[in-house]
Every structure is written in structure tokens, then in C-alpha cells.
Design a protein around this motif. Structure first.
Motif, PDB file in Angstrom:
ATOM      1  N   ILE A   2       0.876  -0.898  -0.053  1.00 36.09           N
ATOM      2  CA  ILE A   2       0.318   0.050  -0.002  1.00 36.09           C
ATOM      3  C   ILE A   2       0.924   1.083   0.061  1.00 36.09           C
ATOM      4  CG2 ILE A   2      -2.196   1.058   1.721  1.00 36.09           C
ATOM      5  CD1 ILE A   2      -2.385  -1.493   2.954  1.00 36.09           C
ATOM      6  N   ALA A   4       0.903   5.700   0.254  1.00 39.09           N
ATOM      7  CA  ALA A   4      -0.412   6.426   0.284  1.00 39.09           C
ATOM      8  C   ALA A   4       0.140   7.629   0.617  1.00 39.09           C
ATOM      9  CB  ALA A   4      -1.441   5.826   1.617  1.00 39.09           C
ATOM     10  N   ILE A   9      -3.032   4.151   7.453  1.00 42.19           N
ATOM     11  CA  ILE A   9      -4.576   3.307   6.764  1.00 42.19           C
ATOM     12  C   ILE A   9      -5.611   3.268   7.380  1.00 42.19           C
ATOM     13  CG2 ILE A   9      -4.671   1.022   5.360  1.00 42.19           C
ATOM     14  CD1 ILE A   9      -2.407   3.378   4.640  1.00 42.19           C
ATOM     15  N   ALA A  76       3.022  -0.938   3.845  1.00 43.64           N
ATOM     16  CA  ALA A  76       2.667  -0.388   3.521  1.00 43.64           C
ATOM     17  C   ALA A  76       4.310   1.165   3.245  1.00 43.64           C
ATOM     18  CB  ALA A  76       1.636   0.022   4.201  1.00 43.64           C
ATOM     19  N   ILE A  78       3.435   5.259   4.244  1.00 38.82           N
ATOM     20  CA  ILE A  78       2.398   5.517   4.374  1.00 38.82           C
ATOM     21  C   ILE A  78       3.449   7.701   4.360  1.00 38.82           C
ATOM     22  CG2 ILE A  78       1.371   4.973   5.785  1.00 38.82           C
ATOM     23  CD1 ILE A  78       2.112   6.298   8.367  1.00 38.82           C
TER      24      ILE A  78
END
Length: 104
Positions: A2, A4, A9, A76, A78
Motif C-alpha cells: 500500500i 499512500a 491506513i 505499506a 505512508i
């Protein structure tokens, strides 16, 4: 993985911060694109050759960022951000960076 721009998240808990990850590309001008850009500068409009070059550089920088995060075992990244800078006359750097995290 992921990726972002937000700091969390949704519906996932960050259980570990693995560190800052980056991906960068240094791109130089192409003489053909420069000629077309000069002509376009006279009449106005989008410099499509440069747009394509920048899109390719961004995709490559993101792939490098993701590879670095994967090597750390991240789920992920971020807070993804982008920045550019001039390296020397005729070239620039595109840098993508963020924080690699493990999620639950």
C-alpha cells in the motif's frame, strides 16, 4: 504494498515503523524534446514530451521506493511525498519519499 499520501491506513493498525524510504531518478533533457518545447513555447500549450518524461521518472521513482520498502519487509509506505530539484543545467531530480510501516 500500500502506497499512500495519508499518515494512516484506514481500518489497519501500524505496528512498526521501519524507517524512511526513498526512490529517486535524475533525468536529463533530450535534444528532440527541447526543440519541440521551444516551438511549443512560441504558440503555447502543454509540453507533452516533458510530461511523458516526468511521468516515466515518477513511475520509476515510485518503483524504487516500493522496492526499498519491500526489502525492509514493509506492508505499506505512508506519507508519500514528491520533490524535484535541479542537479545541473539541463537535468533535474525527482525524489519520492515516505515512511515504511508494518500493519496489522
Amino acid at each position: 504494498m500500500i502506497l499512500a499520501t495519508i499518515e494512516t491506513i484506514p481500518e489497519r493498525e501500524i505496528v512498526a515503523i521501519l524507517g524512511i524510504v526513498t526512490g529517486n531518478v535524475v533525468q536529463s533533457k533530450h535534444i528532440g524534446r527541447d526543440i519541440m518545447a521551444s516551438l511549443k513555447g512560441i504558440v503555447g500549450g502543454e509540453l507533452k514530451g516533458y510530461t511523458e518524461m516526468f511521468n516515466e521518472a515518477r513511475a520509476q521513482a515510485m518503483a524504487r521506493l516500493e522496492a526499498e520498502a519491500s526489502a525492509l519487509g514493509a506492508d505499506a509506505v505512508i506519507g508519500v511525498r514528491f520533490t524535484t530539484s535541479a542537479i545541473m543545467d539541463g537535468s533535474c531530480e525527482l525524489l519520492a519519499f515516505g515512511t515504511a510501516v508494518k500493519l496489522r
